[in-house]
Write a protein that holds these residues in place. Structure first.
Motif, short mmCIF file in Angstrom:
data_model
loop_
_atom_site.label_atom_id
_atom_site.label_comp_id
_atom_site.label_asym_id
_atom_site.label_seq_id
_atom_site.Cartn_x
_atom_site.Cartn_y
_atom_site.Cartn_z
N ARG A 31 0.83 -1.21 0.00
CA ARG A 31 0.00 0.00 0.00
C ARG A 31 0.87 1.26 0.00
O ARG A 31 0.54 2.25 -0.66
CB ARG A 31 -0.95 0.00 1.20
N LEU A 81 -5.34 4.86 1.12
CA LEU A 81 -4.70 3.55 1.25
C LEU A 81 -3.92 3.41 2.55
O LEU A 81 -3.74 2.30 3.06
CB LEU A 81 -3.75 3.30 0.07
N PRO A 84 -6.11 3.19 7.88
CA PRO A 84 -6.79 1.90 8.07
C PRO A 84 -8.32 1.98 7.95
O PRO A 84 -8.94 1.08 7.38
CB PRO A 84 -6.37 1.48 9.49
N ARG A 87 -9.04 2.12 4.12
CA ARG A 87 -8.25 1.25 3.25
C ARG A 87 -9.10 0.44 2.29
O ARG A 87 -8.86 0.45 1.08
CB ARG A 87 -7.38 0.33 4.10
N THR A 90 -11.21 2.68 -0.13
CA THR A 90 -10.28 3.28 -1.09
C THR A 90 -9.82 2.25 -2.11
O THR A 90 -9.72 2.54 -3.29
CB THR A 90 -9.06 3.90 -0.37
N ALA A 146 -5.07 -3.99 -0.37
CA ALA A 146 -5.98 -3.09 0.33
C ALA A 146 -7.34 -3.71 0.61
O ALA A 146 -7.92 -3.48 1.67
CB ALA A 146 -6.17 -1.81 -0.49
#
Length: 156
Positions: A31, A81, A84, A87, A90, A146
């Motif tokens: 990421r 990304l 958290p 994530r 996204t 991700a």
């Protein structure tokens, strides 16, 4: 160039994470690599606006505004990304974004667009033999790092 940034930053991040946390956190490093790539490509939207606007058919209005907006989207995705809480969302939105970019890449290849010089001396349709698999690679990278990833450190 973006793929070089992706891999280089991924490897560096992987090694730094191993050194600082004692584990290889592959998904996190992946990421970080993707975020770095997105920052570089986002900057390109502002540095090569005219050439990137040429990647869109002329019937599309406000092409330069679209290029600026997609550059900002790439900056936001880079941040998302690494947060958290955002994530997974996204990741899914970035996969959609990569899918939506494909027609622009096809149009640019068919019209020999050179985005850096804003001219018609680009690589042409042969470029798609590289670009389409690369786009699939980016989508897989985002999905695995991700969307699907769980925090499972690898000791080593």
């Amino acid at each position: 160039m973006p793929e070089i940034i992706l891999i280089l930053v991924f490897v560096i991040a992987l090694l730094v994470i191993k050194k600082t946390r004692g584990t290889y956190e592959v998904a996190l490093a992946a990421r970080i690599g993707m975020a770095a790539m997105l920052v570089v490509t986002g900057i390109a939207h502002f540095a090569f606006t005219k050439g990137m606007a040429m990647m869109l058919p002329e019937f599309i209005g406000q092409r330069e505004l679209i290029i600026y907006a997609t550059g900002i989207v790439e900056f936001a995705a880079a941040a998302g990304l690494l947060l958290p809480k955002f994530r997974v969302l996204t990741g899914w939105l970035l996969i959609l974004f990569f899918v939506l970019l494909l027609p622009a890449n096809i149009y640019a290849a068919q019209n020999h667009i050179n985005l850096q010089t804003a001219s018609h001396d680009g690589n042409g349709p042969g470029y798609l033999w590289f670009r389409i698999p690369l786009q699939v690679f980016f989508i897989a990278w985002v999905y695995l790092s991700a969307v699907k990833s769980e925090k499972v450190p690898v000791r080593g």
